[in-house]
Design a protein around this motif. Sequence first.
Motif: not given
Length: 183
Positions: A165, A163, A140, A129, A145-147, A143, A172
């Motif tokens: 989202m 982040t 992607c 992720n 999240e990638y960081t 639902s 986001s």
Amino acid sequence: MKKIITALLITLSILITGCSNEKSGLDFSFSEHIGTKLADIYEVLDISQDELTEDTSPGMFCFNAPVSYNGTDLTKYLLFTVADDALYGGGYFYITDSKSDDAWNLLQNIKNELTERYGEATTYPGLSNRISTLESFDDCKTSAEYTESWSTADDNKGEIKLTLMVLEQRLSIQVQYTASNLK
């Protein structure tokens, strides 16, 4: 002739200054005041109480005026501990309803700026992720999240986390500085 040249130089100076302010980058100078109480932060940062509004998230205070980053308006915020109202972090966020090229460019520009400032991300390379594994929003999952994270190597042992989202109808992008030790 001198008046025309002077006027042109002044105009050019204004244009250059305006453009450089537009690309001023992300400002984490609030981190110099980690541990400062909310009641004192206004004086320390030289802002009025009208410039911050408490968010629905506990301890989060958003600046009312947006911050322009490469032509995109971001919301800047500060984070305070709930127990004793001490500053421990802050950052910027951007929320949109679409997976546009502008949003993708924003994400990449922030990632590139953080890499230039702090070196390679300290995110564990094997994680699936990571933002760096994405080539576009098409990669992607919904639902998800990638960081990516960077160590700041400052006195606060700070970390900056970028982040992304991805939700069904919303996207986001958030970049947040947090200190692991309060002064």
